[in-house]
Design a protein around this motif. Structure first.
Motif, PDB file in Angstrom:
ATOM      1  N   GLY A   1      55.589  49.267  38.090  1.00  0.00           N
ATOM      2  CA  GLY A   1      55.360  47.644  37.661  1.00  0.00           C
ATOM      3  C   GLY A   1      54.267  47.299  38.367  1.00  0.00           C
ATOM      4  O   GLY A   1      53.993  47.706  39.343  1.00  0.00           O
ATOM      5  N   MET A   2      53.569  46.574  37.656  1.00  0.00           N
ATOM      6  CA  MET A   2      52.013  45.985  37.870  1.00  0.00           C
ATOM      7  C   MET A   2      52.375  43.700  37.775  1.00  0.00           C
ATOM      8  O   MET A   2      53.542  43.500  37.193  1.00  0.00           O
ATOM      9  N   GLY A   3      51.620  43.437  39.055  1.00  0.00           N
ATOM     10  CA  GLY A   3      51.695  41.990  39.270  1.00  0.00           C
ATOM     11  C   GLY A   3      50.954  41.161  39.358  1.00  0.00           C
ATOM     12  O   GLY A   3      49.388  41.928  40.214  1.00  0.00           O
ATOM     13  N   TRP A   4      51.109  40.260  39.383  1.00  0.00           N
ATOM     14  CA  TRP A   4      50.048  39.384  39.357  1.00  0.00           C
ATOM     15  C   TRP A   4      49.599  38.181  40.325  1.00  0.00           C
ATOM     16  O   TRP A   4      50.836  37.032  40.017  1.00  0.00           O
ATOM     17  N   PHE A   5      49.213  37.686  41.383  1.00  0.00           N
ATOM     18  CA  PHE A   5      50.079  36.916  42.605  1.00  0.00           C
ATOM     19  C   PHE A   5      48.537  36.043  42.563  1.00  0.00           C
ATOM     20  O   PHE A   5      47.779  35.955  42.443  1.00  0.00           O
TER      21      PHE A   5
ATOM     22  N   ALA B   1      42.455  32.572  44.539  1.00  0.00           N
ATOM     23  CA  ALA B   1      42.194  33.465  44.408  1.00  0.00           C
ATOM     24  C   ALA B   1      43.505  34.424  44.609  1.00  0.00           C
ATOM     25  O   ALA B   1      44.488  34.533  44.714  1.00  0.00           O
ATOM     26  N   TYR B   2      42.887  35.074  43.201  1.00  0.00           N
ATOM     27  CA  TYR B   2      44.244  36.397  42.685  1.00  0.00           C
ATOM     28  C   TYR B   2      44.146  37.380  42.545  1.00  0.00           C
ATOM     29  O   TYR B   2      43.200  38.197  42.897  1.00  0.00           O
TER      30      TYR B   2
ATOM     31  N   GLY C   1      41.805  41.061  45.799  1.00  0.00           N
ATOM     32  CA  GLY C   1      41.727  39.489  45.759  1.00  0.00           C
ATOM     33  C   GLY C   1      40.260  39.072  44.668  1.00  0.00           C
ATOM     34  O   GLY C   1      38.838  39.699  44.833  1.00  0.00           O
ATOM     35  N   THR C   2      40.847  38.448  43.542  1.00  0.00           N
ATOM     36  CA  THR C   2      38.871  37.501  43.325  1.00  0.00           C
ATOM     37  C   THR C   2      39.293  36.163  42.786  1.00  0.00           C
ATOM     38  O   THR C   2      39.775  36.152  42.254  1.00  0.00           O
TER      39      THR C   2
END
Length: 122
Positions: free
Chosen positions: A33-37, A93-94, A115-116
Motif C-alpha cells: 500500500g502507498m501513502g502520501w503524508f 513537505a510531501y 520529501g518534496t
C-alpha cells in the motif's frame, strides 16, 4: 526493500495544480500500500491520501477530499498525487510511504521518501 524518490514539488499560486510523483525501486512494490503524508514547519506530519496495492481502494484526509487524487502505476512502480485547487494551507513537505497495508497512520508504513516541497502562494 523499497526505495522511494519523490518529485514534482514547486511553487504554485493558490487555485493552481501540481502533480507529485513517487518512483519506487524494488520488485515487491506492487504488493505494498502507498501513502502520501505532509509536514508543514512547526507542525506534525499528517496523512494526505493512500491507495491499496491493487489500486482498487483509496482513502483521503477530509482536508484534501475532492481536490487531490492518488493513483498508482504498478508497471512503472510509481505512485502519483494530483493536487488541484491548491490552497496556501497545503504548503508543506510531501512524503510518500510504502507499507504492508494502507491507511492514515504513519506507523503503518515501513519505507519513506526524502520529501518534496510544495509551496502555495496566496
Amino acid at each position: 526493500q523499497v526505495q522511494l524518490v519523490e518529485s514534482g514539488g514547486g511553487l504554485v499560486q493558490a487555485g493552481g495544480s501540481l502533480r507529485l510523483s513517487c518512483a519506487a525501486s524494488g520488485r515487491t512494490f506492487r504488493w505494498y500500500g502507498m501513502g502520501w503524508f505532509r509536514q508543514a514547519p512547526g507542525k506534525e506530519r499528517e496523512f494526505v491520501a493512500s491507495i491499496r496495492w491493487s489500486g482498487g481502494g483509496t482513502y483521503y484526509a477530509d482536508s484534501v477530499k475532492g481536490r487531490f487524487t492518488i493513483s498508482r502505476d504498478n508497471a512503472k512502480t510509481t505512485v502519483y498525487l494530483q493536487m488541484n485547487s491548491l490552497k496556501p494551507e497545503d504548503t508543506a513537505a510531501y512524503y510518500c510511504a510504502a507499507g504492508p497495508g494502507f491507511g492514515s497512520h504513519a506507523n503503518g508504513y515501513d519505507y519513506w521518501g526524502q520529501g518534496t516541497q510544495v509551496t502555495v502562494s496566496s
